[in-house]
Design an enzyme around this catalytic site. Structure first.
Site, PDB file in Angstrom:
ATOM      1  N   VAL A 126      35.087   3.736 -20.420  1.00  0.00           N
ATOM      2  CA  VAL A 126      35.510   4.443 -19.215  1.00  0.00           C
ATOM      3  C   VAL A 126      34.472   5.567 -19.087  1.00  0.00           C
ATOM      4  CG1 VAL A 126      37.343   5.771 -18.110  1.00  0.00           C
ATOM      5  CG2 VAL A 126      37.929   3.813 -19.565  1.00  0.00           C
ATOM      6  N   PRO A 127      33.468   5.371 -18.218  1.00  0.00           N
ATOM      7  CA  PRO A 127      32.226   6.156 -18.295  1.00  0.00           C
ATOM      8  C   PRO A 127      32.301   7.580 -17.763  1.00  0.00           C
ATOM      9  CG  PRO A 127      32.113   4.624 -16.476  1.00  0.00           C
ATOM     10  CD  PRO A 127      33.410   4.339 -17.190  1.00  0.00           C
ATOM     11  N   CYS A 128      32.995   8.435 -18.477  1.00  0.00           N
ATOM     12  CA  CYS A 128      33.108   9.849 -18.093  1.00  0.00           C
ATOM     13  C   CYS A 128      31.765  10.562 -18.193  1.00  0.00           C
ATOM     14  CB  CYS A 128      34.174  10.547 -18.928  1.00  0.00           C
ATOM     15  SG  CYS A 128      34.000  10.333 -20.698  1.00  0.00           S
ATOM     16  N   HIS A 129      30.814   9.988 -18.920  1.00  0.00           N
ATOM     17  CA  HIS A 129      29.489  10.600 -19.040  1.00  0.00           C
ATOM     18  C   HIS A 129      28.718  10.560 -17.719  1.00  0.00           C
ATOM     19  CE1 HIS A 129      28.949   6.312 -20.027  1.00  0.00           C
ATOM     20  NE2 HIS A 129      27.744   6.445 -19.478  1.00  0.00           N
TER      21      HIS A 129
END
Length: 168
Positions: A126-129
């Site tokens: 879950v690409p919070c970056h």
């Protein structure tokens, strides 16, 4: 059912994977902010993690730009909305907290989006970056700004690589 966990190596350091009932519920980096206590990870085990480990290896080899693993994201309805929106950010691209707030129909909630982003329990997948400040600067990342920069640089370099031409 009780959680199980395993630890895998990655270019951003060891990753702790946590699953319940065969679904991934956590992917945590070392010294990650909002990382639950280790005792909540359950017993060590590898049974449910095969596809996750395989897809992470493909991702870090530059062969995968999205994930398809069973996940259970536990949080408030608002957090789950934010986390679902994170999964829509294209590989190698970024959006600001304000843009993400607008995308979910809450244009004045950029701070709340930032808080939800920081509590994302399944980093990388879950690409919070991929969320940055309004000016494009890196701001906050539970895994540390150095890891955020590494992931963004990695994705950008792979997203811009031309497809290999095969000569016959």
């Amino acid at each position: 059912m009780l959680p199980v966990h395993t630890v895998v190596d990655s270019p951003v350091g060891p990753l702790t994977l946590v699953a319940v009932d065969g679904a991934l519920v956590g992917l945590y980096m070392e010294r990650q902010r909002h990382r639950p206590p280790r005792e909540t990870f359950g017993e060590p085990g590898t049974a449910p993690f095969g596809p996750v480990i395989e897809q992470l290896a493909e991702y870090f080899a530059g062969q995968r730009d999205s994930f398809d693993v069973p996940m259970t994201l536990t949080g408030t309805p608002f957090q789950r909305t934010v986390w679902a929106a994170l999964c829509e950010i294209p590989y190698g691209e970024t959006v600001s907290y304000g843009e993400l707030a607008e995308q979910i129909g809450r244009p004045t909630a950029s701070r709340a989006v930032g808080l939800a982003n920081g509590k994302n329990p399944i980093s990388i997948i879950v690409p919070c970056h991929r969320v940055v400040g309004a000016t494009g600067n890196l701001t906050g990342y539970g895994g540390g700004l150095d890891r955020k920069q590494h992931l963004l640089d990695f994705e950008r370099s792979n997203a811009t690589q031309p497809a290999l031409a095969l000569d016959y």
